[in-house]
Design an enzyme around this catalytic site. Sequence first.
Site, PDB file in Angstrom:
ATOM      1  CG  HIS A  43     -53.767  -3.237  21.403  1.00 41.53           C
ATOM      2  ND1 HIS A  43     -53.337  -2.235  22.329  1.00 41.53           N
ATOM      3  CD2 HIS A  43     -52.914  -3.106  20.459  1.00 41.53           C
ATOM      4  CE1 HIS A  43     -52.466  -1.504  21.736  1.00 41.53           C
ATOM      5  NE2 HIS A  43     -52.270  -2.085  20.522  1.00 41.53           N
ATOM      6  CD  GLU A 127     -56.672  -4.120  18.812  1.00 41.74           C
ATOM      7  OE1 GLU A 127     -57.149  -4.842  19.789  1.00 41.74           O
ATOM      8  OE2 GLU A 127     -56.328  -3.012  19.028  1.00 41.74           O
TER       9      GLU A 127
END
Length: 183
Positions: A43, A127
């Site tokens: 992400h 992330e």
Amino acid sequence: MKADASSSPMWRAGGWFGPARVLASPNFNARPSGAQVDLALIHSISLPPGRYGGDTIERLFQNRLDEVADAHPYVARLRGLRVSSHFLVRRDGTLAQFVGCDDRAWHAGESQWRGRPGCNDYAVGIELEGLEGLCFEACQYDALLGLLRALAERYPIAGIAGDQQAALFGQVEQLSLALDVDC
């Protein structure tokens, strides 16, 4: 978990990666019985959008966002949100870990990969600090590749998926070739 990698000095009990800075999140639970970690789900995040550095992402994953929520209208909208990720790769390539990889982090919400629902059940969430559609730093890719290789040594990672990041998909394909996994 791969049996030969469980005692690796890079990994601690519960799937904690030694080189990462530990910033434990309360936002996790056990993976379903028999679940096998076989997907790396990548992400992007920056809080507020387009701002890098600081501790707002860490605060979000640790339920401490209320302390700074009024500093920016976008951050205020996230008040009370309970999410986490296993890893954060900062713009300078440093790694933070919020949830042990043997547990389920809350990063994917309602999700599926190749028709298989519930990505949180079988994925490690990573992330990258940045904005989707924009470039990440070379050191982030280097750190990500090192992390993915370490994950593939410990878990039977069969795929790498991006979270709708056009700028990342080319890199994900290159990473999958380097790791010999399907993306």
